[in-house]
Design a protein around this motif. Structure first.
Motif, PDB file in Angstrom:
ATOM      1  N   LEU A   1      46.393  51.693  42.132  1.00  0.00           N
ATOM      2  CA  LEU A   1      44.992  52.940  41.503  1.00  0.00           C
ATOM      3  C   LEU A   1      43.646  51.886  42.263  1.00  0.00           C
ATOM      4  N   THR A   2      44.083  50.851  42.028  1.00  0.00           N
ATOM      5  CA  THR A   2      42.989  50.058  42.745  1.00  0.00           C
ATOM      6  C   THR A   2      43.263  50.228  43.913  1.00  0.00           C
ATOM      7  N   ALA A   3      43.976  49.610  44.056  1.00  0.00           N
ATOM      8  CA  ALA A   3      44.030  50.002  45.863  1.00  0.00           C
ATOM      9  C   ALA A   3      43.551  51.163  46.400  1.00  0.00           C
ATOM     10  N   ALA A   4      44.045  52.453  46.165  1.00  0.00           N
ATOM     11  CA  ALA A   4      43.975  54.047  46.314  1.00  0.00           C
ATOM     12  C   ALA A   4      42.910  54.178  46.129  1.00  0.00           C
ATOM     13  N   GLY A   5      41.133  53.147  45.230  1.00  0.00           N
ATOM     14  CA  GLY A   5      39.922  52.632  45.663  1.00  0.00           C
ATOM     15  C   GLY A   5      39.729  53.398  44.133  1.00  0.00           C
ATOM     16  N   LEU A   6      40.181  53.564  43.529  1.00  0.00           N
ATOM     17  CA  LEU A   6      39.415  53.522  42.088  1.00  0.00           C
ATOM     18  C   LEU A   6      38.942  52.187  41.661  1.00  0.00           C
ATOM     19  N   PRO A   7      37.704  51.943  40.572  1.00  0.00           N
ATOM     20  CA  PRO A   7      36.767  50.545  40.797  1.00  0.00           C
ATOM     21  C   PRO A   7      37.425  50.367  39.463  1.00  0.00           C
ATOM     22  N   GLY A   8      38.443  48.987  39.445  1.00  0.00           N
ATOM     23  CA  GLY A   8      39.231  48.257  37.898  1.00  0.00           C
ATOM     24  C   GLY A   8      38.555  47.144  37.907  1.00  0.00           C
ATOM     25  N   ASN A   9      38.634  46.932  36.389  1.00  0.00           N
ATOM     26  CA  ASN A   9      38.597  45.347  35.879  1.00  0.00           C
ATOM     27  C   ASN A   9      39.775  44.741  35.889  1.00  0.00           C
ATOM     28  N   ALA A  10      40.239  43.960  36.713  1.00  0.00           N
ATOM     29  CA  ALA A  10      41.364  42.836  36.581  1.00  0.00           C
ATOM     30  C   ALA A  10      42.068  42.689  35.364  1.00  0.00           C
ATOM     31  N   GLU A  11      40.869  42.015  34.527  1.00  0.00           N
ATOM     32  CA  GLU A  11      41.092  40.945  33.083  1.00  0.00           C
ATOM     33  C   GLU A  11      41.794  42.281  32.379  1.00  0.00           C
TER      34      GLU A  11
END
Ligand code: B12
Lengths: 483, 215
Positions: free
Chosen positions: A40-50
């Protein structure tokens, strides 16, 4: 005018949707599964990896809403168009995935076998008002790791109709997609002519857990239509009040919809749900609770406002048996669902908190479905306004039984129920053998089974599917039951 | 004078701040921690339990009271000897089994058990046999509680029961629950107890710990 139920006004709908978009953008959703989070983050959604929390910016969700279709067509196993889910078109479907069945011979609750499932599929196939099938319960005579796909196979082997189904594990969808693909030239043709809807459940509150996240991505990849089904428990894992619950519900559905559209724009997504109440003493989760019914019918309005097809777990009962409570809960649910314009209503046949499936209930619910369908027909002028001529004849003859108007209209207007709704008077009933509802249900089931004539699967295809299960089952020596 | 009746009442009302304060005051007055625990907290929770059983109060009130109990316990815990803390209830390691993500019921059982004075170690969902065993060892658990809601995951409970035996942990009571679970299934896989809801789960835990103390 089609009779329609409205619970909330447009202003409130807009406020709920707006709030949901804000929550998606600010709080976001926990995506509790590394590969899905990365995807999902690769698809452009901002995400918190932690924290693995993913936020859904408003413009992304709005773009997703624009690519999500307002309707789609389910096809049968042969690839023929079968049911169009759009606008206010209503379909009743057996509810899904019960743990147990109510044995129609003994009246006892027990585990189910593949033979029970085949019997169910044949009966459901024949019922006039059950639009398509579902994988209604779990046969326990196959290993658990293939149980989800196996019941879909049993449904497809016994009926040509489309099926509502779903996977039980994170890796369940690809095998099921592969099996459905065997009915088409290739997976692209399956994408064009889907034969199933898959259920994907967010893990309320505001979380997509491993299995569901992966299932959703896999479904979108194969363009399998998905119903996003949040299960709120009002007062427990959701606000106790309807508006707060509706915001939570809308956030979760739109998060799933956005994921599906990011993976494959145009994937059909049903705005689904199974909101339940939470019993503050017994700790049970009644989906038929009166306050849950408010949430159901309101989210149908939200779905329609967003131009999305919609689904609900309505028309089921939380009673253990086919008693007055079951009849009342099912009938109320089915009427409300039809009036709300739900496109796919999962409920018929189900008892006991979605835990127990009953064939006797299914044939009774088929009759309720007929009633609900009848009730949402528009009331129109039919050569009865003005009334002068008709009333003259009535007064002259003292009846209209043989009137031209009656002869023309009664067959369409006066609905004659089947055997599950008893319209005999006492003496007629006594004369006809004093049959109770179970006797009538079983007579009907037996007739339907005798009537059954769906062509069996092509032998080579059948062998290929069975090989698929045998070769991918965790148990290499698995012996698969007959279909 | 320590007013245990007031403390019981405040606990019943779920007033955690006041329960904490009354606990501190009782200790400041020179009361024994064990006495405050028994007469101030446990006696209050007993009423809560009874009232819930007889339908006079509802789940939220029970949980509020449990929270107040915890607030008082936090004050007392450092003063109670290990053995005194032990006799108050017991330790339960709890989790939903591998492959299964349903946790609402398990969480409720955990909350209710905490309310009854148990120490609950929650392993969350999707828990493997190794994780269960490691936690049981680490916390010296009296009870292992497993939850499963899927027909496809309930079979994993047997895997855990067998692994517990293999790990020489047969002395730990294993309790199971969830919609597809029954007493028959518990018997079949060799679990020591089954309960159909959170209320009866707590009764079950108490009975099993009681049996262990007597044994
Ligand atoms: C809520 C729910 C969900 C939520 C779970 C949210 C969460 N955080 O837990 C969501 C929507 C995420 C969900 C997901 C799925 N679900 Co679900 N779910 C339910 C539902 C409707 C209610 C469960 C519940 O919370 N009940 C309320 C609580 C309070 O009751 P309880 O869990 O039974 O717990 C009580 C007792 O059992 C006991 N107890 C529980 N645990 C323990 C442990 C011990 C030690 C003891 C002593 C007692 C005890 O005490 C509890 C409190 O009184 C059930 C149907 C049902 N009524 O059971 C389906 C149900 C279990 N789910 C089902 C399915 C199919 C799924 C999915 C596979 C759907 C999908 N394709 O996505 C996924 C599975 C994901 C996974 N791998 O786990 C099926 C199971 C089918 C089967 N044959 O196995 C059911 C029966 C519904 C159905 N017919 O479809 N689900």
């Amino acid at each position: 005018m089609r009779p329609r139920l409205e619970i909330i006004d447009t202003t409130l709908i807009e406020r709920i949707v707006d709030e949901a978009l804000t929550v998606l953008e600010t709080t976001g959703i926990l995506v509790d599964y590394e590969p899905a989070f990365d995807r999902l983050t690769a698809a452009g959604l901002p995400g918190n990896a932690e924290t693995h929390r993913v936020r859904f910016p408003r413009d992304v969700v709005e773009r997703a809403l624009a690519t999500a279709p307002s309707g789609f067509t389910l096809h049968d196993r042969d690839g023929e168009p079968f049911a169009r889910l759009e606008d206010d078109r209503v379909h009743f479907v057996p509810a899904s995935s019960a743990l147990r069945i109510l044995d129609r011979a003994t009246g006892e609750v027990r585990e189910a076998s593949s033979a029970d499932f085949v019997e169910y599929a044949k009966v459901a196939d024949r019922l006039q008002n059950i639009a398509y099938l579902s994988t209604a319960f779990i046969p326990k005579d196959v290993p658990p790791d293939i149980a989800d796909g196996w019941r879909l196979y049993l449904a497809l082997a016994s009926s040509k109709k489309p099926v509502v189904s779903g996977a039980f594990t994170a890796h369940g969808v690809p095998r099921m997609a592969q099996m459905m693909g065997l009915f088409r030239h290739d997976l692209e043709e399956l994408a064009e002519k889907p034969m199933a809807i898959f259920t994907c459940c967010p893990n309320t509150p505001l979380r997509w857990a491993e299995d569901a996240a992966q299932n959703l991505i896999d479904c979108a990849e194969a363009a399998i239509p998905v119903e996003i089904v949040p299960v709120m428990l009002l007062g427990m894992i959701s606000p106790a009040t309807p508006v707060g619950a509706l915001v939570l519900h809308t956030v979760e559905v739109l998060s799933g919809l956005t994921v599906a559209q990011l993976i494959r724009p145009g994937t059909p997504v049903l705005f689904g749900g199974a909101p339940a109440s939470f019993h503050m003493r017994l700790m049970t989760n009644p989906m038929t609770a009166v306050e849950a019914l408010h949430v159901y019918c309101s989210y149908a309005q939200i779905a329609k406002h967003l131009k999305l097809p919609c689904q609900a777990y309505m028309g089921l009962s939380d009673s253990k048996f086919n008693d007055p409570q079951a009849g009342a809960e099912s009938g109320i649910g089915m009427f409300l669902a039809a009036l709300a314009g739900f496109n796919s209503i999962s409920g018929p046949g189900m008892l006991d908190y979605v835990n127990c499936f009953s064939l006797e209930k299914l044939v009774f619910d088929d009759e309720l479905a007929a009633h609900a369908h009848r009730y949402i027909r528009p009331v129109e002028v039919k050569e009865d306004l003005p009334t002068a001529a008709l009333f003259d004849e009535l007064l002259a003859e003292n009846h209209l039984l043989t009137a031209e108007h009656t002869l023309e209209h009664w067959p369409e207007e006066l609905y004659l129920p089947g055997p599950m709704v008893d319209r005999t008077n006492w003496d007629q009933w006594a004369f006809q053998g004093r049959k109770d509802h179970r006797t009538r249900a079983n007579e009907m089931i037996n007739e339907l089974l005798d009537d059954y004539d769906v062509p069996p699967l092509d032998e080579a295809l059948d062998a290929e599917i069975r090989h698929l299960f045998a070769s991918t089952c965790d148990d290499p020596d698995v012996v698969l039951p007959e279909a | 004078m320590a007013d245990y009746a007031l403390m019981n009442q405040k606990l019943f009302e779920g007033d955690d701040a006041t329960v904490r304060q009354l606990t501190e005051e009782a200790l400041a007055e020179g009361r024994q921690a064990m006495e405050v625990l028994e007469e101030g907290l446990i006696a209050g929770m007993r009423v809560v339990g009874e009232d819930f059983k007889y339908n006079r109060i509802f789940v939220p009130e029970v949980l509020l009271a449990a929270r107040a109990m915890k607030a008082g316990m936090a004050v007392l815990q450092p003063l109670l000897t290990a053995s005194a803390a032990d006799t108050s209830a017991g330790t339960i390691v709890m989790g939903t089994v591998k492959g299964d993500l349903h946790d609402i019921g398990k969480n409720l059982v955990g909350m209710m058990a905490e309310g009854a004075g148990f120490k609950v170690v929650d392993l969350g969902t999707n828990t493997s046999d190794d994780d269960f065993i490691a936690a049981v060892r680490e916390h010296g658990a009296d009870i292992l509680g497993m939850s499963a809601l899927l027909t496809t995951t309930m079979v994993y409970m047997k895997t855990v029961v067998d692994a517990m035996t293999a790990a020489d942990l047969s002395h730990v009571s294993i309790c199971i629950g969830g919609a597809p679970i029954s007493q028959d299934f518990a018997d079949e896989i060799g679990a020591h107890g089954y309960a159909a809801d959170a209320g009866s789960a707590v009764q079950l835990f108490k009975r099993l710990v009681g049996d262990r103390v007597r044994a």
